[in-house]
Design a protein around this motif. Structure first.
Motif, PDB file in Angstrom:
ATOM      1  N   ASN A 126      40.568  32.916  35.811  1.00 18.10           N
ATOM      2  CA  ASN A 126      41.679  33.232  35.519  1.00 18.10           C
ATOM      3  C   ASN A 126      42.686  31.794  36.126  1.00 18.10           C
ATOM      4  O   ASN A 126      43.566  31.774  35.266  1.00 18.10           O
ATOM      5  N   LEU A 129      42.789  29.714  32.735  1.00 18.11           N
ATOM      6  CA  LEU A 129      42.887  30.428  32.156  1.00 18.11           C
ATOM      7  C   LEU A 129      44.292  30.260  32.223  1.00 18.11           C
ATOM      8  O   LEU A 129      44.966  29.669  30.845  1.00 18.11           O
ATOM      9  N   VAL A 238      36.818  36.590  30.554  1.00 22.63           N
ATOM     10  CA  VAL A 238      38.022  36.623  30.718  1.00 22.63           C
ATOM     11  C   VAL A 238      39.007  35.406  29.812  1.00 22.63           C
ATOM     12  O   VAL A 238      40.198  35.590  29.576  1.00 22.63           O
TER      13      VAL A 238
END
Length: 297
Positions: A126, A129, A238
């Protein structure tokens, strides 16, 4: 041997097996039995509703051979492993050599390098990301400041897998660094002193002294790097979900999709068997072939 001594030895043996029993139960229940069960399931069809599984022989393996997504995942995984293994090991060695020296802030550097290892993989994914987010991400801010156009890093087939590779290297290098640091600290300091007296350069000392003595650690790290190179799934899940157009699909993620998204457990079992056989073969090659080139003290 007297009867009393034999009885004592028998009691000691029973006591030892009782101590090993919990670990053996866990090993059999969660490792050996699932492996055998998966191997058997790969020769049956997937049970659906009231229809029980039936023997199909090598049909699942034939389907795997004809599956273009599987072969795409194989190529992606070979590229991913071929990049992450040398890069993560090389970077770990460089970092270990640096933080092993007497430099200012050595403890802080070690902590900074090791921090990605202790972070959960989902949290790491994350974070990256956000770095790769088009127009708003940190990488986009840097490229924008340099006058470069905006780019969808995970949406482009030519860069999606490379971006995941970079994340994996960043995550694993700190973990491998710890083993190299530990190995460097076991080397005799007199070796460096003798090399300095003889006028050897740092590169010559590393190439002729440190690197050969680090080979046992390198073999251990290499085995772990190969395994990690073929078991990556969290970051893919993810960051890209295997896209775009399976450009970043790796073997374990393809296995996850087949088994838990499409519920084709028999086909997933066949993929698992192939993956386990390949990894076991590579590990045996490393231990029985490369181990002969390793010199232990």
């Amino acid at each position: 041997m007297s009867a009393r001594a034999a009885g004592h030895q028998s009691h000691a043996s029973i006591h030892a097996w009782l101590l090993l029993l919990p670990a053996l139960v866990l090993l059999v229940a969660f490792t050996h039995w699932p492996a055998v069960s998966t191997f058997v399931d790969s020769f049956y069809s997937t049970p659906k509703g009231s229809r029980a599984a039936v023997w199909v022989g090598l049909e699942n393996y034939r389907a795997m051979n004809d599956d273009p997504v599987f072969w795409k995942a194989v190529r992606n995984n070979l590229w991913f492993a071929g990049a992450t293994i040398p890069l993560s090991i090389g970077l770990a060695l460089v970092m270990a050599l640096w933080v092993n020296e007497r430099i200012a802030g050595r403890a802080f550097l070690r902590m900074a390098y090791f921090t990605p290892t202790v972070l959960p993989m989902i949290a790491v994914a994350n974070i990256w990301l956000f770095f790769y987010t088009p127009q708003y991400g940190l990488l986009e801010q840097v490229t924008g400041a340099l006058g470069l156009p905006s780019h969808n890093w995970f949406g482009d087939q030519s860069t999606a897998l490379a971006c995941i590779t970079l994340v994996a290297v960043w995550k694993e290098a700190g973990f491998f660094m710890i083993f190299y640091v530990a190995a460097l600290q076991t080397l005799n300091p007199s070796l460096r002193e003798a090399a300095a007296i003889e006028g050897a350069s740092r590169w010559y000392f590393f190439r002729r002294v440190q690197w050969p003595l680090l080979m046992p650690t390198t073999l251990f790290v290499l085995v772990n790097a190969v395994i990690n190179g073929f078991r990556m799934v969290d970051h893919v899940f993810v960051l890209t979900r295997g896209g775009p157009d399976n450009a970043s699909t790796l073997l374990l993620y393809h296995l996850y999709e087949v088994g838990f998204k499409f519920w084709d457990t028999a086909y997933a079992s066949a993929i698992t068997v192939v993956l386990v056989v390949v990894l076991a073969s590579v590990a045996l090659f490393q231990f029985f072939v490369l181990d002969k080139r390793v010199h232990y003290k």
